[in-house]
Design a protein around this motif. Structure first.
Motif, PDB file in Angstrom:
ATOM      1  N   HIS A 144       0.831  -1.196   0.000  1.00 57.81           N
ATOM      2  CA  HIS A 144       0.000   0.000   0.000  1.00 57.81           C
ATOM      3  C   HIS A 144       0.864   1.243   0.000  1.00 57.81           C
ATOM      4  CE1 HIS A 144      -3.810  -2.093   0.565  1.00 57.81           C
ATOM      5  NE2 HIS A 144      -3.165  -2.905   1.363  1.00 57.81           N
ATOM      6  N   GLN A 145       0.290   2.298  -0.543  1.00 59.32           N
ATOM      7  CA  GLN A 145       1.071   3.516  -0.713  1.00 59.32           C
ATOM      8  C   GLN A 145       1.461   4.155   0.611  1.00 59.32           C
ATOM      9  OE1 GLN A 145       1.092   5.417  -4.094  1.00 59.32           O
ATOM     10  NE2 GLN A 145      -0.740   4.629  -5.093  1.00 59.32           N
ATOM     11  N   GLN A 146       0.798   3.776   1.699  1.00 65.14           N
ATOM     12  CA  GLN A 146       1.192   4.309   2.998  1.00 65.14           C
ATOM     13  C   GLN A 146       2.279   3.480   3.670  1.00 65.14           C
ATOM     14  OE1 GLN A 146      -1.735   2.988   2.239  1.00 65.14           O
ATOM     15  NE2 GLN A 146      -2.843   2.150   4.002  1.00 65.14           N
ATOM     16  N   MET A 147       2.746   2.400   2.994  1.00 71.09           N
ATOM     17  CA  MET A 147       3.845   1.598   3.523  1.00 71.09           C
ATOM     18  C   MET A 147       5.148   2.361   3.338  1.00 71.09           C
ATOM     19  SD  MET A 147       5.033  -2.243   2.337  1.00 71.09           S
ATOM     20  CE  MET A 147       3.518  -3.018   2.915  1.00 71.09           C
ATOM     21  N   THR A 148       5.979   2.359   4.361  1.00 73.77           N
ATOM     22  CA  THR A 148       7.247   3.076   4.257  1.00 73.77           C
ATOM     23  C   THR A 148       8.218   2.316   3.359  1.00 73.77           C
ATOM     24  OG1 THR A 148       8.213   1.974   6.188  1.00 73.77           O
ATOM     25  CG2 THR A 148       6.952   3.988   6.602  1.00 73.77           C
ATOM     26  N   ILE A 149       9.213   3.032   2.847  1.00 72.40           N
ATOM     27  CA  ILE A 149      10.216   2.398   2.005  1.00 72.40           C
ATOM     28  C   ILE A 149      10.960   1.324   2.785  1.00 72.40           C
ATOM     29  CG2 ILE A 149      12.312   2.784   0.638  1.00 72.40           C
ATOM     30  CD1 ILE A 149       9.678   3.877  -0.562  1.00 72.40           C
ATOM     31  N   GLU A 150      11.177   1.558   4.070  1.00 75.07           N
ATOM     32  CA  GLU A 150      11.844   0.554   4.899  1.00 75.07           C
ATOM     33  C   GLU A 150      11.032  -0.740   4.939  1.00 75.07           C
ATOM     34  OE1 GLU A 150      13.849   0.170   9.350  1.00 75.07           O
ATOM     35  OE2 GLU A 150      12.208   1.583   9.024  1.00 75.07           O
ATOM     36  N   ARG A 151       9.702  -0.633   5.079  1.00 75.09           N
ATOM     37  CA  ARG A 151       8.847  -1.815   5.094  1.00 75.09           C
ATOM     38  C   ARG A 151       8.851  -2.508   3.729  1.00 75.09           C
ATOM     39  NH1 ARG A 151       7.089  -4.778   8.814  1.00 75.09           N
ATOM     40  NH2 ARG A 151       5.084  -5.095   7.761  1.00 75.09           N
ATOM     41  N   VAL A 152       8.895  -1.735   2.655  1.00 78.54           N
ATOM     42  CA  VAL A 152       8.960  -2.311   1.316  1.00 78.54           C
ATOM     43  C   VAL A 152      10.236  -3.135   1.159  1.00 78.54           C
ATOM     44  CG1 VAL A 152       9.180  -1.786  -1.143  1.00 78.54           C
ATOM     45  CG2 VAL A 152       7.517  -0.541   0.253  1.00 78.54           C
ATOM     46  N   LYS A 153      11.362  -2.606   1.647  1.00 78.14           N
ATOM     47  CA  LYS A 153      12.629  -3.321   1.548  1.00 78.14           C
ATOM     48  C   LYS A 153      12.585  -4.636   2.321  1.00 78.14           C
ATOM     49  CE  LYS A 153      15.672   0.680   0.830  1.00 78.14           C
ATOM     50  NZ  LYS A 153      16.798   1.476   1.386  1.00 78.14           N
ATOM     51  N   ILE A 154      12.001  -4.588   3.521  1.00 81.89           N
ATOM     52  CA  ILE A 154      11.899  -5.802   4.325  1.00 81.89           C
ATOM     53  C   ILE A 154      11.041  -6.837   3.601  1.00 81.89           C
ATOM     54  CG2 ILE A 154      10.994  -6.755   6.482  1.00 81.89           C
ATOM     55  CD1 ILE A 154      11.756  -4.100   7.828  1.00 81.89           C
ATOM     56  N   LYS A 155       9.940  -6.369   3.005  1.00 82.71           N
ATOM     57  CA  LYS A 155       9.047  -7.277   2.274  1.00 82.71           C
ATOM     58  C   LYS A 155       9.771  -7.915   1.094  1.00 82.71           C
ATOM     59  CE  LYS A 155       4.427  -7.268   0.175  1.00 82.71           C
ATOM     60  NZ  LYS A 155       3.730  -8.075   1.206  1.00 82.71           N
ATOM     61  N   LEU A 156      10.563  -7.146   0.365  1.00 80.93           N
ATOM     62  CA  LEU A 156      11.283  -7.652  -0.794  1.00 80.93           C
ATOM     63  C   LEU A 156      12.419  -8.587  -0.408  1.00 80.93           C
ATOM     64  CD1 LEU A 156      11.504  -4.424  -2.986  1.00 80.93           C
ATOM     65  CD2 LEU A 156      10.046  -6.407  -3.372  1.00 80.93           C
ATOM     66  N   SER A 157      13.011  -8.378   0.776  1.00 81.26           N
ATOM     67  CA  SER A 157      14.161  -9.191   1.181  1.00 81.26           C
ATOM     68  C   SER A 157      13.810 -10.664   1.318  1.00 81.26           C
ATOM     69  CB  SER A 157      14.737  -8.667   2.498  1.00 81.26           C
ATOM     70  OG  SER A 157      13.818  -8.884   3.573  1.00 81.26           O
ATOM     71  N   PHE A 158      12.556 -10.968   1.631  1.00 87.54           N
ATOM     72  CA  PHE A 158      12.146 -12.367   1.781  1.00 87.54           C
ATOM     73  C   PHE A 158      12.075 -13.081   0.430  1.00 87.54           C
ATOM     74  CE2 PHE A 158      10.275 -10.448   5.655  1.00 87.54           C
ATOM     75  CZ  PHE A 158      10.902 -11.259   6.603  1.00 87.54           C
ATOM     76  N   HIS A 159      12.063 -12.340  -0.666  1.00 88.52           N
ATOM     77  CA  HIS A 159      11.916 -12.935  -1.998  1.00 88.52           C
ATOM     78  C   HIS A 159      13.199 -12.918  -2.817  1.00 88.52           C
ATOM     79  CE1 HIS A 159       7.559 -13.201  -1.532  1.00 88.52           C
ATOM     80  NE2 HIS A 159       7.560 -11.957  -1.120  1.00 88.52           N
ATOM     81  N   CYS A 160      14.110 -11.991  -2.529  1.00 83.39           N
ATOM     82  CA  CYS A 160      15.277 -11.848  -3.401  1.00 83.39           C
ATOM     83  C   CYS A 160      16.598 -12.151  -2.729  1.00 83.39           C
ATOM     84  CB  CYS A 160      15.318 -10.435  -3.987  1.00 83.39           C
ATOM     85  SG  CYS A 160      15.627  -9.143  -2.760  1.00 83.39           S
ATOM     86  N   GLY A 161      16.637 -12.295  -1.397  1.00 85.11           N
ATOM     87  CA  GLY A 161      17.874 -12.629  -0.719  1.00 85.11           C
ATOM     88  C   GLY A 161      18.791 -11.460  -0.425  1.00 85.11           C
ATOM     89  N   THR A 162      18.395 -10.275  -0.794  1.00 85.39           N
ATOM     90  CA  THR A 162      19.206  -9.082  -0.536  1.00 85.39           C
ATOM     91  C   THR A 162      18.784  -8.457   0.790  1.00 85.39           C
ATOM     92  OG1 THR A 162      19.480  -8.639  -2.891  1.00 85.39           O
ATOM     93  CG2 THR A 162      19.854  -6.794  -1.383  1.00 85.39           C
ATOM     94  N   SER A 163      19.749  -8.146   1.623  1.00 88.37           N
ATOM     95  CA  SER A 163      19.457  -7.528   2.910  1.00 88.37           C
ATOM     96  C   SER A 163      18.854  -6.133   2.699  1.00 88.37           C
ATOM     97  CB  SER A 163      20.739  -7.410   3.736  1.00 88.37           C
ATOM     98  OG  SER A 163      20.530  -6.622   4.888  1.00 88.37           O
ATOM     99  N   PRO A 164      17.874  -5.744   3.508  1.00 90.23           N
ATOM    100  CA  PRO A 164      17.277  -4.403   3.360  1.00 90.23           C
ATOM    101  C   PRO A 164      18.314  -3.288   3.430  1.00 90.23           C
ATOM    102  CG  PRO A 164      15.920  -5.758   4.799  1.00 90.23           C
ATOM    103  CD  PRO A 164      17.167  -6.537   4.541  1.00 90.23           C
ATOM    104  N   SER A 165      19.332  -3.462   4.262  1.00 88.44           N
ATOM    105  CA  SER A 165      20.357  -2.416   4.392  1.00 88.44           C
ATOM    106  C   SER A 165      21.224  -2.293   3.149  1.00 88.44           C
ATOM    107  CB  SER A 165      21.233  -2.705   5.616  1.00 88.44           C
ATOM    108  OG  SER A 165      21.900  -3.948   5.470  1.00 88.44           O
ATOM    109  N   ALA A 166      21.241  -3.344   2.292  1.00 85.83           N
ATOM    110  CA  ALA A 166      22.059  -3.319   1.077  1.00 85.83           C
ATOM    111  C   ALA A 166      21.245  -2.980  -0.158  1.00 85.83           C
ATOM    112  CB  ALA A 166      22.745  -4.665   0.895  1.00 85.83           C
ATOM    113  N   MET A 167      19.967  -2.667   0.006  1.00 86.60           N
ATOM    114  CA  MET A 167      19.106  -2.367  -1.139  1.00 86.60           C
ATOM    115  C   MET A 167      19.175  -0.897  -1.532  1.00 86.60           C
ATOM    116  SD  MET A 167      15.536  -4.415  -0.649  1.00 86.60           S
ATOM    117  CE  MET A 167      15.481  -6.194  -0.445  1.00 86.60           C
ATOM    118  N   PHE A 168      19.332  -0.667  -2.828  1.00 83.90           N
ATOM    119  CA  PHE A 168      19.200   0.659  -3.422  1.00 83.90           C
ATOM    120  C   PHE A 168      18.046   0.545  -4.414  1.00 83.90           C
ATOM    121  CE2 PHE A 168      20.271   3.776  -6.753  1.00 83.90           C
ATOM    122  CZ  PHE A 168      20.303   4.930  -5.985  1.00 83.90           C
TER     123      PHE A 168
END
Length: 273
Positions: A41-65
């Motif tokens: 959802h558009q009210q989700m923060t970018i930090e939450r988006v990164k955490i959500k994506l990390s479960f699918h791609c193997g990239t740590s949220p802190s290493a995501m650009f």
């Protein structure tokens, strides 16, 4: 009439914040498909988006650009502020969030999450397997010592409490059922059991591509067959598709077996007019 002022970047009406944009996801180090962000959802923060994506791609949220790409693949925003809501960057349906992995030791690098050939498998030697106390090999050897005709199918029938019907022995004799076949001639009417399937004998003899022995080629009265009189490209007789069949001679009975008339009735016997 006054010209309306353009909306500032990142501004969204309050109502639109409740809805999610269908956003695609790509990864710079991986060709594997990443699930579409349907529930970001558009009210989700970018930090939450990164955490959500990390479960699918193997990239740590802190290493995501993260980059936001439009339908043409052009970068229209860099999602660099983790505290911002996704809606701040105004994503639309069909936009893509592209993940750039900045970790040189990431699990996503080099195809480690896609190519299983890169993962070292554990291999047990035949000697080590033979030394195991509990293995299928030892179980099978024990059962065969108790019953030389033991099979796994027989074991399962015993456990289920159902009778075991051993498979018919493999035919190796090229003259198998020859004596029965010699009593059948091409052109005779016949019926095949089970099912009282009726037809005409069109071939008697051996058939290349089928198990050894003699076969009877039939043209059924109805589409009850499996071929058109040919086996693996070699034709033995002609029949419409689905009317031809090859059966063993002991399943064929020849005699006066006219085609079955489904519409015939007992009144045709002349007993009643």
């Amino acid at each position: 009439m006054d010209t309306p002022l353009p909306l500032p970047f990142g501004w969204l009406p309050e109502r639109s914040l409740r809805f999610a944009a269908r956003t695609l996801v790509t990864h710079a180090l991986s060709d594997a498909a990443v699930p579409t962000l349907r529930h970001a959802h558009q009210q989700m923060t970018i930090e939450r988006v990164k955490i959500k994506l990390s479960f699918h791609c193997g990239t740590s949220p802190s290493a995501m650009f993260l980059q936001l790409l439009d339908e043409s693949g052009n970068v229209c925003a860099t999602l660099s502020e983790d505290h911002r809501m996704l809606g701040y960057y105004s994503p639309h349906n069909g936009y893509t969030i592209h993940i750039v992995d900045t970790d040189p030791t990431s699990a996503s690098a080099g195809g480690w999450l896609e190519d299983t050939a890169l993962v070292e498998k554990y291999k047990m030697s035949d000697e080590d397997y033979g030394n195991r106390e509990e293995s299928y090999r030892r179980f099978k050897a024990k059962k065969l010592a108790e019953d030389p005709e033991w099979t796994l199918e027989k074991e399962m029938c015993i456990k289920r409490g159902v009778p075991y019907n051993p498979p018919a022995p493999k035919v190796t004799d090229p003259d198998h059922l020859k004596d029965v076949a010699e009593k059948i001639s091409v052109g005779q009417r016949c019926k095949v059991e089970p099912g009282d399937r009726r037809g005409e004998v069109c071939y008697v003899g051996r058939v290349e591509g089928l198990p050894p022995g003699y076969w009877v080629g039939l043209r059924y009265d109805e589409p009850l067959g499996k071929n058109d009189g040919a086996v693996k490209g070699k034709r033995y007789f002609d029949a419409p598709a689905g009317y031809g069949a090859f059966v063993r001679p002991d399943k064929v009975e020849v005699g006066e077996f006219p085609p079955i008339d489904e519409f015939a009735s007992d009144l045709d016997s002349g007993d009643e007019i």
